[in-house]
Design a protein around this motif. Structure first.
Motif, PDB file in Angstrom:
ATOM      1  N   ALA A 172      59.822  37.999  36.056  1.00 41.38           N
ATOM      2  CA  ALA A 172      59.472  36.731  35.398  1.00 41.38           C
ATOM      3  C   ALA A 172      57.976  36.476  35.475  1.00 41.38           C
ATOM      4  N   ARG A 173      57.360  36.765  36.630  1.00 41.01           N
ATOM      5  CA  ARG A 173      55.920  36.557  36.778  1.00 41.01           C
ATOM      6  C   ARG A 173      55.138  37.505  35.869  1.00 41.01           C
ATOM      7  N   THR A 174      55.552  38.756  35.809  1.00 36.55           N
ATOM      8  CA  THR A 174      54.852  39.732  34.964  1.00 36.55           C
ATOM      9  C   THR A 174      54.976  39.383  33.489  1.00 36.55           C
ATOM     10  N   ASP A 175      56.164  38.986  33.053  1.00 37.85           N
ATOM     11  CA  ASP A 175      56.373  38.602  31.661  1.00 37.85           C
ATOM     12  C   ASP A 175      55.519  37.396  31.297  1.00 37.85           C
ATOM     13  N   TRP A 176      55.475  36.411  32.183  1.00 41.20           N
ATOM     14  CA  TRP A 176      54.663  35.208  31.944  1.00 41.20           C
ATOM     15  C   TRP A 176      53.177  35.563  31.849  1.00 41.20           C
ATOM     16  N   HIS A 180      50.726  35.008  28.397  1.00 42.90           N
ATOM     17  CA  HIS A 180      49.555  34.130  28.405  1.00 42.90           C
ATOM     18  C   HIS A 180      48.248  34.917  28.272  1.00 42.90           C
ATOM     19  N   SER A 181      48.176  36.094  28.875  1.00 40.17           N
ATOM     20  CA  SER A 181      46.960  36.901  28.726  1.00 40.17           C
ATOM     21  C   SER A 181      46.799  37.381  27.285  1.00 40.17           C
ATOM     22  N   THR A 182      47.900  37.751  26.634  1.00 38.15           N
ATOM     23  CA  THR A 182      47.825  38.175  25.235  1.00 38.15           C
ATOM     24  C   THR A 182      47.377  37.031  24.335  1.00 38.15           C
ATOM     25  N   ARG A 220      43.554  41.294  35.801  1.00 34.97           N
ATOM     26  CA  ARG A 220      43.580  42.712  35.442  1.00 34.97           C
ATOM     27  C   ARG A 220      44.128  42.904  34.039  1.00 34.97           C
ATOM     28  N   MET A 221      45.161  42.142  33.680  1.00 36.46           N
ATOM     29  CA  MET A 221      45.698  42.217  32.326  1.00 36.46           C
ATOM     30  C   MET A 221      44.665  41.781  31.303  1.00 36.46           C
ATOM     31  N   LEU A 222      43.935  40.713  31.601  1.00 33.82           N
ATOM     32  CA  LEU A 222      42.894  40.253  30.677  1.00 33.82           C
ATOM     33  C   LEU A 222      41.835  41.330  30.472  1.00 33.82           C
ATOM     34  N   GLU A 223      41.416  41.970  31.559  1.00 35.05           N
ATOM     35  CA  GLU A 223      40.381  43.001  31.462  1.00 35.05           C
ATOM     36  C   GLU A 223      40.868  44.203  30.658  1.00 35.05           C
TER      37      GLU A 223
END
Length: 301
Positions: A172-176, A180-182, A220-223
């Motif tokens: 759930a945390r990873t999906d969220w 939001h980062s996308t 990290r996802m944003l980067e």
């Protein structure tokens, strides 16, 4: 193949042929996570059938729940069994990412615990607190496990239930974070965040909340997505006084305890603590970006 690569890198590092930091000798992988994996390459003659099933050597056709279509012919597939007993197929494929259309919008992000993030445009992202919400269920599962006799089948079943409960929180945390980062990457040309020391904060009394927030994974996802889609991502120095500086006049007004959520600058501006920090992070990120390009930057005195 992995052992061969590891030893080759190790000996190249010893002789000085390999640049970068020194590579240590190969070691056996830790078994703490109860994770198992096996990789099939093209030599193993695995295949994706017309019926969208995965054909594995000595196993046969395996039915998959596809999360997405493969963009190209896979060069290898890794079958992973996690601690909760779930199986995943991870393919290695070649992709070509096209940059998104350029935008004029830029945003600074102030990460926090009471709210997950406050953006420089005033948008507030509430903290989902996945672990806190599931804490009672996790506690019951762990207590049930502790009552079981070691080595028994019931203990093995209880261990899997604990692993499943933690997997639900993690998924759930990873999906969220992905969603939001996308969204932030699609809506902004440049994104700036503060370079937080998550490891240090995780040693304080706020450790549980810090781990639950997942700041490191989110940044990290944003980067990674910024590099993939032609966006600009920057980190502002963690010692930059984003909370202490007035975003209107640039005056540094000194440290403020966490209990102070709003404050008034001598210039007359009334600031929300998090929104003011996000605006200062945006200004500092822009300044560092322009300095890197060799342009002159003038900041408030």
């Amino acid at each position: 193949a992995d052992a061969n690569t590891a030893y080759r890198n190790f000996f190249a590092s010893l002789t000085g042929k390999r640049r970068g930091r020194r590579v240590g000798a190969p070691r056996f992988r830790s078994r703490r996570d109860n994770r198992q994996a096996i990789r099939f390459t093209r030599n193993a003659r695995f295949a994706v059938t017309d019926g969208r099933m995965l054909r594995l050597p000595k196993i046969g056709d395996v039915k998959l729940a596809w999360s997405r279509d493969l963009p190209s012919e896979p060069s290898s597939v890794t079958i992973v069994k996690d601690a909760s007993g779930r199986y995943f197929a991870s393919f290695v494929v070649v992709t070509t990412d096209e940059p998104l259309p350029e935008l004029d919008t830029e945003v600074g992000i102030d990460l926090g615990l009471s709210t997950f993030a406050v953006l420089s445009d005033g948008t507030v992202i509430e903290s989902p607190r996945f672990f806190r919400r599931a804490e009672r269920r996790l506690r019951r599962a762990q207590q049930n496990l502790s009552r079981k006799q070691k080595g028994s089948r019931n203990r093995a079943k209880a261990r899997i239930e604990v692993a499943k409960a933690h997997a639900r929180v993690s998924d759930a945390r990873t999906d969220w974070a992905h969603k939001h980062s996308t969204t932030l990457i699609r809506e902004n040309q440049a994104i700036y965040v503060e370079d937080l020391c998550v490891t240090g904060l995780a040693r304080t009394r706020l450790a549980k909340s810090v781990h639950d927030a997942g700041w490191g994974m989110f940044t990290r996802m944003l980067e990674e997505k910024a590099a993939r889609y032609g966006r600009v991502f920057g980190k502002v120095d963690r010692f930059f006084p984003s909370t202490q500086t007035c975003s209107d006049c640039g005056r540094v007004d000194g440290k403020k305890p966490l209990s102070v959520r709003t404050w008034t600058c001598p210039c007359g501006a009334v600031h929300d603590r998090d929104l003011n920090a996000a605006r200062n992070i945006l200004a500092a990120g822009r300044a560092e970006r322009l300095n890197a390009c060799g342009e002159t930057v003038s900041l408030p005195a």
